[in-house]
Design an enzyme around this catalytic site. Sequence first.
Site, PDB file in Angstrom:
ATOM      1  CE  LYS A  52      79.938 -38.005  70.426  1.00 60.69           C
ATOM      2  NZ  LYS A  52      78.717 -37.426  69.870  1.00 60.69           N
ATOM      3  CD  GLN A  96      78.328 -35.991  66.541  1.00 60.23           C
ATOM      4  OE1 GLN A  96      78.250 -36.999  67.233  1.00 60.23           O
ATOM      5  NE2 GLN A  96      78.643 -34.830  67.069  1.00 60.23           N
ATOM      6  CG  ASP A 119      73.277 -38.495  71.503  1.00 61.18           C
ATOM      7  OD1 ASP A 119      74.254 -38.225  72.228  1.00 61.18           O
ATOM      8  OD2 ASP A 119      73.287 -38.420  70.260  1.00 61.18           O
TER       9      ASP A 119
HETATM   10  N1  GUN Z   1      76.464 -32.662  68.285  1.00 62.36           N
HETATM   11  C1  GUN Z   1      77.036 -31.947  69.294  1.00 62.36           C
HETATM   12  N2  GUN Z   1      76.933 -32.623  70.453  1.00 62.36           N
HETATM   13  C2  GUN Z   1      76.296 -33.767  70.194  1.00 62.36           C
HETATM   14  C3  GUN Z   1      75.890 -34.869  70.987  1.00 62.36           C
HETATM   15  O1  GUN Z   1      76.095 -34.932  72.206  1.00 62.36           O
HETATM   16  N3  GUN Z   1      75.249 -35.873  70.334  1.00 62.36           N
HETATM   17  C4  GUN Z   1      74.988 -35.833  69.007  1.00 62.36           C
HETATM   18  N4  GUN Z   1      74.330 -36.862  68.452  1.00 62.36           N
HETATM   19  N5  GUN Z   1      75.337 -34.814  68.235  1.00 62.36           N
HETATM   20  C5  GUN Z   1      75.992 -33.790  68.830  1.00 62.36           C
END
Ligand code: GUN
Length: 293
Positions: A52, A96, A119
């Site tokens: 990311k 996350q 998100d």
């Molecule tokens: N853990 C697995 N996929 C995601 C996601 O798309 N966003 C976040 N914040 N955590 C995750």
Amino acid sequence: MQLIDGKAVADQIKQEIAAEVAEIKKNGGKTPHLAVIIVGHDGGSETYVASKVKACEQCGFKSTRLSFESDITEEQLLEQIKMLNEDPDVDGFIVQLPLPKHISEQKVIEAIDYHKDVDGFHPINVGRTSIGLPAFVSATPAGIMELLKRYNIETSGKHCVVIGRSNIVGKPVASLMMQKAFPGDATVTVCHSRTKNLKEITLQADIIIAALGSPKFLTADMVKDGAVIIDVGTTRVPSTQTKSGFKLTGDVDFENVAPKCSFITPVPGGVGPMTICSLMKNTLLAGKKAIYK
Ligand code: GUN
């Protein structure tokens, strides 16, 4: 059979975003800024967060990574979220997941200001998405819809079977596939671990979205000839063939299912790269105040 190249589409979208960001900066606008909170040292989470941050660089965004040890208290984490909510330079941020067991993920999600919830996990964004209002759409479902759109895959009136009912993928993608739009307008069936006669249902599907997190679960005998297959699975299966010691494995038995399909996403290189790309798109929208003023 046509392979859906999520990596190529994601690269193209990131270039489109970078061009728009360059234009914004040239005109004296604000550089979009994404902050990412990571708690602990989960291998999968570390990899995703690194991807990311890298994608932010590719798009010309500013990014901030805030790392905390897994013994951070829920109260301390909520305080960090409050600081990001109030920081005018941060356009959007994510926490996350998964989080350590002593922290309530739902409490954390609801503490995020929905204006900055790139998100798309906050109930306001989930609810607005489900009734077709402008919202931050969660990244994986948005990435799937973008792939269907860019490959011009017919969805109207088709039977779409979603396997999995998670809040992050199954439920929102089912709601998007049934919305009055393209892609959308599908007849949607959601299957899950308690579904009886699963094979009977998947055999009727024109489009299958497999999002249950069980490696190679969907086998060739469960798929009708000419179906479109979207594989959301990304389980890290131990492997002696890779340097990292694991191999990302999808929910679809690709080798045997692919020859029967009209379109299929590979793992890796299908839905995965699109997920990060959708997060970048949401961050750009947040920076431009395009969803909420
Ligand atoms: N853990 C697995 N996929 C995601 C996601 O798309 N966003 C976040 N914040 N955590 C995750």
